[in-house]
Design an enzyme around this catalytic site. Structure first.
Site, PDB file in Angstrom:
ATOM      1  N   HIS A 165       0.844  -1.191   0.000  1.00 31.76           N
ATOM      2  CA  HIS A 165       0.000   0.000   0.000  1.00 31.76           C
ATOM      3  C   HIS A 165       0.882   1.245   0.000  1.00 31.76           C
ATOM      4  O   HIS A 165       1.995   1.240   0.532  1.00 31.76           O
ATOM      5  CB  HIS A 165      -0.899   0.019   1.236  1.00 31.76           C
ATOM      6  CG  HIS A 165      -1.966  -1.020   1.225  1.00 31.76           C
ATOM      7  ND1 HIS A 165      -3.084  -0.926   2.011  1.00 31.76           N
ATOM      8  CD2 HIS A 165      -2.088  -2.189   0.533  1.00 31.76           C
ATOM      9  CE1 HIS A 165      -3.859  -1.978   1.809  1.00 31.76           C
ATOM     10  NE2 HIS A 165      -3.268  -2.767   0.919  1.00 31.76           N
ATOM     11  N   CYS A 218      -6.408   1.862   5.721  1.00 29.88           N
ATOM     12  CA  CYS A 218      -6.994   0.621   6.217  1.00 29.88           C
ATOM     13  C   CYS A 218      -6.377   0.302   7.586  1.00 29.88           C
ATOM     14  O   CYS A 218      -5.494   1.012   8.067  1.00 29.88           O
ATOM     15  CB  CYS A 218      -6.724  -0.513   5.229  1.00 29.88           C
ATOM     16  SG  CYS A 218      -4.981  -1.000   5.121  1.00 29.88           S
ATOM     17  N   GLU A 276       0.844   3.962   1.713  1.00 30.57           N
ATOM     18  CA  GLU A 276       1.272   4.421   3.036  1.00 30.57           C
ATOM     19  C   GLU A 276       2.459   3.613   3.556  1.00 30.57           C
ATOM     20  O   GLU A 276       3.436   4.165   4.066  1.00 30.57           O
ATOM     21  CB  GLU A 276       0.142   4.317   4.065  1.00 30.57           C
ATOM     22  CG  GLU A 276      -1.111   5.084   3.716  1.00 30.57           C
ATOM     23  CD  GLU A 276      -2.159   4.236   3.017  1.00 30.57           C
ATOM     24  OE1 GLU A 276      -1.850   3.575   1.991  1.00 30.57           O
ATOM     25  OE2 GLU A 276      -3.304   4.238   3.480  1.00 30.57           O
ATOM     26  N   CYS A 283      -2.524  -0.170   7.487  1.00 30.89           N
ATOM     27  CA  CYS A 283      -1.798   1.094   7.337  1.00 30.89           C
ATOM     28  C   CYS A 283      -1.934   1.964   8.581  1.00 30.89           C
ATOM     29  O   CYS A 283      -0.975   2.618   8.981  1.00 30.89           O
ATOM     30  CB  CYS A 283      -2.277   1.823   6.092  1.00 30.89           C
ATOM     31  SG  CYS A 283      -1.808   0.956   4.569  1.00 30.89           S
TER      32      CYS A 283
END
Length: 149
Positions: free
Chosen positions: A52, A82, A54, A85
């Site tokens: 991801h 999410c 992040e 993260c």
């Protein structure tokens, strides 16, 4: 640089993710008015479910700053993080989180599990939502419309 310039770069990273066929999420880590790292989603390219934006931006910033803690850093991301993260943001001790679009399905900050409000969360950043919200939402909606044909 100003907050909106950091979010503009996060949007740019999301657009680059689209070109790679990735879900368009972009992230920027800044400290003292300067960009430290940028990233866009790369889960497909890296064949890594943790790829991801992040997570990738946090990893790069930690490398650049030579520290597993980023207490003087802010994270700008186009989509509400999410749970995975949000946990990484907490463990990295990010000072402030700015995000664009809410994620009612998988978000974990203002939706879902509300990670930073949970008693098991050791560090909660200051959270600011709605930055460039319409642009962030639009890039995601356009991506999924095209994907579904």
């Amino acid at each position: 640089m100003k907050n909106n310039e950091f979010m503009d770069e996060a949007l740019n990273q999301a657009r680059l993710a689209v070109l790679r066929g990735e879900v368009p999420v972009g992230a920027v880590i800044a400290s003292r008015g300067e960009i430290v790292s940028v990233a866009g989603n790369r889960t497909l390219e890296l064949k890594d479910p943790t790829g991801h934006a992040e997570i990738l931006a946090i990893r790069e910033a930690a490398k650049i700053l030579d520290s597993e803690r980023l207490p003087e850093c802010d994270l700008y991301v186009t989509l509400e993080p999410c749970a995975m993260c949000a946990a990484a943001i907490s463990f990295a001790r990010i000072q402030r989180l700015y995000f664009g679009a809410q994620d009612r399905k998988s978000g974990a900050v203002e939706n879902g599990v509300h990670y930073f409000s949970d008693s098991s969360c050791h560090h909660a950043p200051e959270v600011y939502s709605g930055f460039a919200e319409s642009e962030c939402r639009e890039i995601l909606q356009d991506f999924f419309k095209k994907l579904r044909g």
